[in-house]
Design an enzyme around this catalytic site. Structure first.
Site, PDB file in Angstrom:
ATOM      1  N   GLY A   1      32.456  41.387  51.706  1.00  0.00           N
ATOM      2  CA  GLY A   1      31.297  40.502  51.588  1.00  0.00           C
ATOM      3  C   GLY A   1      30.161  41.118  50.770  1.00  0.00           C
ATOM      4  O   GLY A   1      29.003  40.767  50.951  1.00  0.00           O
TER       5      GLY A   1
ATOM      6  N   THR B   1      40.343  35.917  44.361  1.00  0.00           N
ATOM      7  CA  THR B   1      40.845  35.931  42.984  1.00  0.00           C
ATOM      8  C   THR B   1      42.245  35.339  42.911  1.00  0.00           C
ATOM      9  O   THR B   1      42.553  34.555  42.026  1.00  0.00           O
ATOM     10  CB  THR B   1      40.845  37.382  42.426  1.00  0.00           C
ATOM     11  OG1 THR B   1      39.495  37.842  42.434  1.00  0.00           O
ATOM     12  CG2 THR B   1      41.376  37.450  41.015  1.00  0.00           C
TER      13      THR B   1
ATOM     14  N   ASP C   1      36.582  43.241  49.627  1.00  0.00           N
ATOM     15  CA  ASP C   1      36.477  41.980  50.368  1.00  0.00           C
ATOM     16  C   ASP C   1      35.686  42.083  51.665  1.00  0.00           C
ATOM     17  O   ASP C   1      35.995  41.430  52.657  1.00  0.00           O
ATOM     18  CB  ASP C   1      37.885  41.415  50.669  1.00  0.00           C
ATOM     19  CG  ASP C   1      38.686  41.265  49.397  1.00  0.00           C
ATOM     20  OD1 ASP C   1      38.110  40.786  48.410  1.00  0.00           O
ATOM     21  OD2 ASP C   1      39.867  41.645  49.392  1.00  0.00           O
TER      22      ASP C   1
ATOM     23  N   GLY D   1      36.470  39.510  43.149  1.00  0.00           N
ATOM     24  CA  GLY D   1      36.127  38.121  43.448  1.00  0.00           C
ATOM     25  C   GLY D   1      35.048  38.109  44.503  1.00  0.00           C
ATOM     26  O   GLY D   1      35.261  38.565  45.610  1.00  0.00           O
ATOM     27  N   HIS D   2      33.861  37.670  44.119  1.00  0.00           N
ATOM     28  CA  HIS D   2      32.751  37.631  45.057  1.00  0.00           C
ATOM     29  C   HIS D   2      32.437  36.189  45.422  1.00  0.00           C
ATOM     30  O   HIS D   2      32.184  35.374  44.549  1.00  0.00           O
ATOM     31  CB  HIS D   2      31.505  38.291  44.436  1.00  0.00           C
ATOM     32  CG  HIS D   2      31.666  39.770  44.249  1.00  0.00           C
ATOM     33  ND1 HIS D   2      30.827  40.519  43.469  1.00  0.00           N
ATOM     34  CD2 HIS D   2      32.564  40.634  44.764  1.00  0.00           C
ATOM     35  CE1 HIS D   2      31.214  41.787  43.501  1.00  0.00           C
ATOM     36  NE2 HIS D   2      32.261  41.872  44.285  1.00  0.00           N
TER      37      HIS D   2
HETATM   38  P1  IMP Z   1      44.449  45.644  40.168  1.00  0.00           P
HETATM   39  O1  IMP Z   1      43.029  46.083  40.336  1.00  0.00           O
HETATM   40  O2  IMP Z   1      44.579  44.177  39.840  1.00  0.00           O
HETATM   41  O3  IMP Z   1      45.210  46.520  39.252  1.00  0.00           O
HETATM   42  O4  IMP Z   1      45.142  45.788  41.610  1.00  0.00           O
HETATM   43  C1  IMP Z   1      45.336  47.054  42.253  1.00  0.00           C
HETATM   44  C2  IMP Z   1      45.169  46.925  43.759  1.00  0.00           C
HETATM   45  O5  IMP Z   1      43.785  46.703  44.058  1.00  0.00           O
HETATM   46  C3  IMP Z   1      45.898  45.748  44.383  1.00  0.00           C
HETATM   47  O6  IMP Z   1      46.286  46.120  45.690  1.00  0.00           O
HETATM   48  C4  IMP Z   1      44.844  44.656  44.460  1.00  0.00           C
HETATM   49  O7  IMP Z   1      45.121  43.714  45.439  1.00  0.00           O
HETATM   50  C5  IMP Z   1      43.619  45.492  44.789  1.00  0.00           C
HETATM   51  N1  IMP Z   1      42.352  44.886  44.349  1.00  0.00           N
HETATM   52  C6  IMP Z   1      41.879  44.818  43.088  1.00  0.00           C
HETATM   53  N2  IMP Z   1      40.682  44.227  43.070  1.00  0.00           N
HETATM   54  C7  IMP Z   1      40.372  43.928  44.346  1.00  0.00           C
HETATM   55  C8  IMP Z   1      39.247  43.325  44.971  1.00  0.00           C
HETATM   56  O8  IMP Z   1      38.242  42.972  44.352  1.00  0.00           O
HETATM   57  N3  IMP Z   1      39.309  43.167  46.331  1.00  0.00           N
HETATM   58  C9  IMP Z   1      40.368  43.591  47.056  1.00  0.00           C
HETATM   59  N4  IMP Z   1      41.440  44.170  46.511  1.00  0.00           N
HETATM   60  C10 IMP Z   1      41.448  44.335  45.168  1.00  0.00           C
HETATM   61 MG    MG Z   2      36.705  40.123  46.869  1.00  0.00          MG
END
Ligand code: IMP
Ligand code: MG
Length: 357
Positions: free
Chosen positions: A15, A252, A13, A40-41
């Site tokens: 950017g 997301t 996150d 999530g971009h």
């Molecule tokens: P998972 O990837 O959904 O299994 O989540 C595992 C951990 O990674 C959690 O703490 C999520 O919030 C974090 N996480 C997964 N994808 C992102 C992302 O794109 N941005 C920030 N945190 C993420």
């Molecule tokens: Mg993101």
């Protein structure tokens, strides 16, 4: 300049999506090589159009050849929705037949097993477990079983190597962040894939010699969604103010992000592991806003660990804008410490809000 990689140096996150969209015009193609729709971009164009992408690289928004390589987990429904919602040209998208497919069972299982970590609930962990167990369904099996997938299914590694051979410039867009990496992150509070530069080779199938530029993106403060250690976390009202001004809610899941000070010791480790050659700092403009609204006139930066593991902070004055001496003082401290040049300063949410240093 054949293969350039852009990665987040902290917990995601930062950017990256915006930065990839800004850089994409200079490249011939774009690639997603890790993660899934847990990413999530957020991209905001000059005419104020907002796109949130989860699976496709930013290059597709610019109608350039785009690739989803092995190592990216595909939820076919999410992909279809993303292509239609954003009116994207699916004929420009190539997906590798070896990409694992996220099923309904994975989504169900993540709801049960992902609570401790605080996952995004997108089935990432269970899908990767099946892949590692060698029981997973990949895109090739999914199609054989009558599944429907938009985009062209083909060997992405072969196509990418051919493009590199022709001297084309390719941008590899990382997802999540260095400290969410399965191996180098804050295990078990991590995602289930590799988020480091090495994943470009193991997942996308290109040799390491092709990578000659690694762009590390980080924010002027830190955020984290989900559980896990966060030693610079701010627990005062200031965290809420930064969250509001910085719009720090998961793109997301919509969850409020935890807020903390910039942890330069962590960023330095990420720079070293990933061989970062240049930096982009984002969201320093949030401190201008806080300064101008008289909400905060200081910013802390963690730069070393004390005996008990707690961070030692250096304090700076906040800045009215990104051209004043307070900001320059902060920037030169960061650059000196990281020993990597800052080449771009993001100055706002739109793609073109970017200062070239
Ligand atoms: P998972 O990837 O959904 O299994 O989540 C595992 C951990 O990674 C959690 O703490 C999520 O919030 C974090 N996480 C997964 N994808 C992102 C992302 O794109 N941005 C920030 N945190 C993420
Ligand atoms: Mg993101």
């Amino acid at each position: 300049m054949p293969a350039t990689v852009i990665i987040d140096l902290c917990f995601g996150d930062s950017g990256k999506g915006k930065c990839s969209h800004y850089l994409a015009p200079k490249f011939d193609a774009g690639v997603r090589f890790n993660g899934g729709d847990n990413a999530g971009h957020t991209i905001i164009t000059d005419d104020n159009k907002k796109f949130i992408t989860h699976l496709v690289p930013a290059s597709l928004l610019l109608d350039k050849p785009s690739f989803i390589s092995p190592g990216v987990l595909i939820n076919p429904e999410v992909l279809s929705l993303e292509l239609h919602k954003n009116d994207l040209d699916e004929s420009l998208l190539t997906i590798d037949p070896n990409c694992p497919v996220i099923t309904e069972q994975h989504l169900q299982k993540d709801l049960e097993t992902g609570v401790k970590v605080g996952t995004t609930g997108r089935g990432i962990g269970p899908c990767m477990s099946d892949q590692v167990n060698r029981t997973g369904i990949r895109v090739r099996d999914y199609l054989k079983n009558g599944g429907i997938l938009e985009g062209t299914v083909d060997n992405t590694g072969k196509k990418l190597r051919a493009l590199l051979k022709q001297g084309k410039n390719i941008l590899f867009e990382g997802a999540q962040g260095h400290f969410l990496d399965l191996w180098h992150g804050t295990y078990p509070y991590v995602t289930s894939s590799a988020c480091t530069v090495g994943a470009v080779c193991t997942n996308a199938g290109i040799p390491p010699q092709e990578i000659n530029r690694v762009i590390g993106v980080f924010k002027a403060y830190s955020t984290r969604v989900g559980n896990g250690p966060f030693r610079t976390e701010i627990t005062t009202l200031l965290a809420d103010q930064i969250r509001e001004v910085g719009k720090e809610y998961g793109s997301t899941t919509g969850r409020p992000r935890r807020i903390g000070w910039l942890d330069l010791e962590m960023i330095r480790e990420a720079c070293q592991i990933n061989g970062v050659t240049e930096l982009i700092i984002t969201k320093a403009d949030i401190f201008s806003e806080l300064c101008n609204r008289n909400l905060s006139n200081i910013i802390n930066v963690a730069y070393r660990s004390l005996h008990n593991g707690q961070p030692k902070y250096q304090q700076f004055e906040t800045w009215k804008d990104l051209y004043c001496k307070q900001f320059l003082k902060f920037i030169s401290f960061v650059e000196d410490y990281l020993q990597v040049p800052i080449k771009h300063i993001s100055s706002g949410p739109k793609t073109s809000d970017m200062i070239i240093v």
